[in-house]
Design a protein around this motif. Structure first.
Motif, PDB file in Angstrom:
ATOM      1  N   ALA A   1      -8.417  51.976  54.486  1.00 11.31           N
ATOM      2  CA  ALA A   1      -8.024  52.833  55.644  1.00 11.31           C
ATOM      3  C   ALA A   1      -6.865  53.719  55.290  1.00 11.31           C
ATOM      4  N   GLY A   2      -6.239  53.755  54.131  1.00 11.05           N
ATOM      5  CA  GLY A   2      -5.282  54.733  53.804  1.00 11.05           C
ATOM      6  C   GLY A   2      -3.971  54.601  54.523  1.00 11.05           C
ATOM      7  N   GLU A   3      -3.543  53.230  54.914  1.00 11.96           N
ATOM      8  CA  GLU A   3      -2.346  52.876  55.743  1.00 11.96           C
ATOM      9  C   GLU A   3      -1.665  51.863  54.922  1.00 11.96           C
ATOM     10  N   VAL A   4      -1.282  52.266  53.723  1.00 13.62           N
ATOM     11  CA  VAL A   4      -0.594  50.991  52.939  1.00 13.62           C
ATOM     12  C   VAL A   4       0.555  50.751  52.999  1.00 13.62           C
ATOM     13  N   THR A   5       1.207  49.476  53.485  1.00 12.46           N
ATOM     14  CA  THR A   5       2.546  49.012  53.836  1.00 12.46           C
ATOM     15  C   THR A   5       3.104  48.063  52.613  1.00 12.46           C
ATOM     16  N   GLY A   6       4.408  47.777  52.409  1.00 11.03           N
ATOM     17  CA  GLY A   6       4.901  47.130  51.489  1.00 11.03           C
ATOM     18  C   GLY A   6       4.320  45.530  51.504  1.00 11.03           C
ATOM     19  N   LEU A   7       4.572  44.894  50.245  1.00 10.02           N
ATOM     20  CA  LEU A   7       4.398  43.396  50.002  1.00 10.02           C
ATOM     21  C   LEU A   7       5.559  42.746  50.231  1.00 10.02           C
ATOM     22  N   ASP A   8       5.753  41.532  50.877  1.00 10.26           N
ATOM     23  CA  ASP A   8       6.636  40.894  51.035  1.00 10.26           C
ATOM     24  C   ASP A   8       7.308  40.549  49.552  1.00 10.26           C
ATOM     25  N   PRO A   9       8.214  40.875  49.249  1.00 12.27           N
ATOM     26  CA  PRO A   9       8.841  40.320  47.678  1.00 12.27           C
ATOM     27  C   PRO A   9       8.753  39.160  47.334  1.00 12.27           C
ATOM     28  N   ARG A  10       9.180  38.074  48.271  1.00 11.12           N
ATOM     29  CA  ARG A  10       9.290  36.537  47.875  1.00 11.12           C
ATOM     30  C   ARG A  10       7.804  36.190  47.831  1.00 11.12           C
ATOM     31  N   LEU A  11       6.840  36.616  48.599  1.00  6.85           N
ATOM     32  CA  LEU A  11       5.579  36.170  48.414  1.00  6.85           C
ATOM     33  C   LEU A  11       4.951  36.861  47.241  1.00  6.85           C
ATOM     34  N   ALA A  12       5.268  37.862  46.909  1.00  8.46           N
ATOM     35  CA  ALA A  12       4.449  38.664  45.910  1.00  8.46           C
ATOM     36  C   ALA A  12       5.125  37.976  44.582  1.00  8.46           C
ATOM     37  N   ALA A  13       6.343  37.742  44.590  1.00  9.74           N
ATOM     38  CA  ALA A  13       6.821  37.016  43.307  1.00  9.74           C
ATOM     39  C   ALA A  13       6.203  35.506  43.132  1.00  9.74           C
ATOM     40  N   ASP A  14       5.794  34.840  44.303  1.00  9.82           N
ATOM     41  CA  ASP A  14       5.126  33.670  44.190  1.00  9.82           C
ATOM     42  C   ASP A  14       3.749  33.902  43.822  1.00  9.82           C
ATOM     43  N   GLY A  15       3.266  35.104  44.247  1.00  9.72           N
ATOM     44  CA  GLY A  15       1.809  35.395  43.895  1.00  9.72           C
ATOM     45  C   GLY A  15       1.480  35.597  42.280  1.00  9.72           C
ATOM     46  N   VAL A  16       2.595  36.309  41.756  1.00  9.29           N
ATOM     47  CA  VAL A  16       2.556  36.534  40.520  1.00  9.29           C
ATOM     48  C   VAL A  16       2.501  35.001  39.681  1.00  9.29           C
TER      49      VAL A  16
ATOM     50  N   MET B   1      11.262  39.865  37.602  1.00  8.13           N
ATOM     51  CA  MET B   1      10.705  40.457  39.035  1.00  8.13           C
ATOM     52  C   MET B   1      12.200  41.056  39.547  1.00  8.13           C
ATOM     53  N   THR B   2      12.578  42.238  39.154  1.00  5.56           N
ATOM     54  CA  THR B   2      13.836  42.693  39.539  1.00  5.56           C
ATOM     55  C   THR B   2      14.241  42.825  40.981  1.00  5.56           C
ATOM     56  N   ASP B   3      13.342  42.850  41.966  1.00  5.10           N
ATOM     57  CA  ASP B   3      13.801  42.887  43.357  1.00  5.10           C
ATOM     58  C   ASP B   3      13.989  41.413  43.783  1.00  5.10           C
ATOM     59  N   VAL B   4      13.654  40.275  43.211  1.00  7.21           N
ATOM     60  CA  VAL B   4      14.162  38.993  43.666  1.00  7.21           C
ATOM     61  C   VAL B   4      14.931  38.485  42.634  1.00  7.21           C
TER      62      VAL B   4
ATOM     63  N   GLY C   1       9.344  44.639  36.435  1.00 10.06           N
ATOM     64  CA  GLY C   1       9.140  45.614  37.537  1.00 10.06           C
ATOM     65  C   GLY C   1       9.399  44.663  38.837  1.00 10.06           C
ATOM     66  N   LYS C   2       9.169  45.331  39.987  1.00 11.24           N
ATOM     67  CA  LYS C   2       9.301  44.804  41.273  1.00 11.24           C
ATOM     68  C   LYS C   2       8.121  43.727  41.503  1.00 11.24           C
ATOM     69  N   ALA C   3       8.504  42.581  42.262  1.00  7.66           N
ATOM     70  CA  ALA C   3       7.436  41.618  42.481  1.00  7.66           C
ATOM     71  C   ALA C   3       6.182  42.162  43.077  1.00  7.66           C
TER      72      ALA C   3
ATOM     73  N   LEU D   1       4.090  44.128  40.597  1.00  8.37           N
ATOM     74  CA  LEU D   1       3.575  43.310  39.567  1.00  8.37           C
ATOM     75  C   LEU D   1       2.526  42.521  40.107  1.00  8.37           C
ATOM     76  N   ASP D   2       2.514  42.074  41.230  1.00 11.57           N
ATOM     77  CA  ASP D   2       1.563  41.105  41.860  1.00 11.57           C
ATOM     78  C   ASP D   2       0.328  42.087  42.051  1.00 11.57           C
ATOM     79  N   ALA D   3       0.577  43.454  42.731  1.00 11.36           N
ATOM     80  CA  ALA D   3      -0.654  44.046  43.104  1.00 11.36           C
ATOM     81  C   ALA D   3      -1.120  44.706  41.603  1.00 11.36           C
ATOM     82  N   TRP D   4      -0.542  44.921  40.664  1.00  9.85           N
ATOM     83  CA  TRP D   4      -0.914  45.417  39.262  1.00  9.85           C
ATOM     84  C   TRP D   4      -1.957  44.401  38.812  1.00  9.85           C
ATOM     85  N   LEU D   5      -1.264  43.054  38.667  1.00  7.26           N
ATOM     86  CA  LEU D   5      -1.972  41.869  38.057  1.00  7.26           C
ATOM     87  C   LEU D   5      -3.228  41.678  39.016  1.00  7.26           C
ATOM     88  N   TRP D   6      -3.552  41.901  40.079  1.00  3.54           N
ATOM     89  CA  TRP D   6      -4.679  41.936  40.834  1.00  3.54           C
ATOM     90  C   TRP D   6      -5.495  43.004  40.948  1.00  3.54           C
ATOM     91  N   LYS D   7      -5.042  43.993  40.023  1.00  5.41           N
ATOM     92  CA  LYS D   7      -5.860  45.179  39.889  1.00  5.41           C
ATOM     93  C   LYS D   7      -5.850  46.104  41.150  1.00  5.41           C
TER      94      LYS D   7
END
Length: 268
Positions: free
Chosen positions: A141-156, A185-188, A229-231, A234-240
């Motif tokens: 939809a072209g409406e991207v918002t940020g991922l929660d850092p702690r959840l993203a770190a757990d996602g990695v 993961m620098t932000d967490v 990198g930021k969690a 990294l999470d979004a990158w690893l998920w392509k």
């Protein structure tokens, strides 16, 4: 050295599942049903909506029937014929999954396709499923918002230990290298360490061969390569779901490449 990774609490997974499912639905409600999904180009917005609805329907059924697993001949739902009906079906599936998990003890036995056979597996896996598909919806939809850092770190960590790695089942074996990759993961301010290697095995039920690159989480140690990198990145990158901009790589490129080989298969 940054502290070792720790999982989120189960109520946190449930809250993320609720909020990311709601955001996913709200974004797609106003989206063109024919809009293409950037990370899954064979899908349009309607296909994405149907996919997550079906996933949540399935796992609500798994928790409801626990500890028995899904039957081979269990009928799945029929795809609704219109976009408004798809939205309504998603609402039902999301509410059902949350209700089943709210009523369950995470330590109870429950089927999964992974070595971990507890309700807690579904808490964690479905929080990440909703997070990544929420990102898919926002990119569509072209409406991207940020991922929660702690959840993203757990996602990695989940990617490394569940989706692309982990201990071998009884019908498989691993041959792991000695060298480590550190993922910072620098932000967490947390790191995890992975050991690249190989997995060998053929699933006796499906007959599918899984020989290929593999990863195991490892205890902290001297790393031959470092990924930093930021969690969320990294999470979004690893998920392509994004490129590697802002992600730093240093050390032995051969060891880094071995890790990348293990995470090369796209996930949907």
């Amino acid at each position: 050295m940054p502290p070792a990774m720790t999982r989120l609490a189960f109520p946190d997974y449930l809250e993320h599942l609720r909020s990311d499912s709601a955001r996913f639905r709200d974004v797609l409600a106003d989206c063109d049903p024919a809009a293409r999904v950037p990370a899954c180009p064979d899908w349009d917005a309607a296909d994405l909506l149907w996919h997550l609805a079906g996933v949540q329907w399935f796992w609500a059924s798994v928790i409801r029937k626990r500890p028995a697993g899904p039957g081979e001949d269990d009928p799945g739902p029929d795809r609704p014929g219109s976009y408004p009906a798809l939205l309504a079906f998603f609402d039902e599936c999301a509410a059902s999954l949350v209700a089943q998990l709210e009523a369950a003890d995470p330590t109870e036995p429950a089927w999964s396709w992974a070595p971990e056979q507890t309700v807690g597996f579904t808490f964690r896996r479905q929080a990440h499923e909703a997070l990544i598909h929420r990102l898919d919806a926002e990119q569509t939809a072209g409406e991207v918002t940020g991922l929660d850092p702690r959840l993203a770190a757990d996602g990695v960590a989940e990617l490394m230990d569940v989706m692309y790695g982990g201990e071998a089942p009884e019908w498989g074996r691993t041959e792991m290298g000695e060298e480590l990759v550190e993922i910072q993961m620098t932000d967490v301010e947390q790191s995890l360490f992975v050991r690249p290697g190989m997995f060998f095995g053929t699933d006796p039920d499906s007959g599918k061969n899984y020989d290929g690159p593999h990863l195991l989480l490892a205890e902290p140690g001297d790393a031959a390569a470092v990924v930093r990198g930021k969690a969320a990145d990294l999470d979004a990158w690893l998920w392509k779901r994004r490129d590697d901009s802002g992600i730093e790589v240093s050390g032995d490129r051969r060891v880094y490449d071995a890790m990348i080989s293990a995470v090369s298969e796209p996930l949907t």
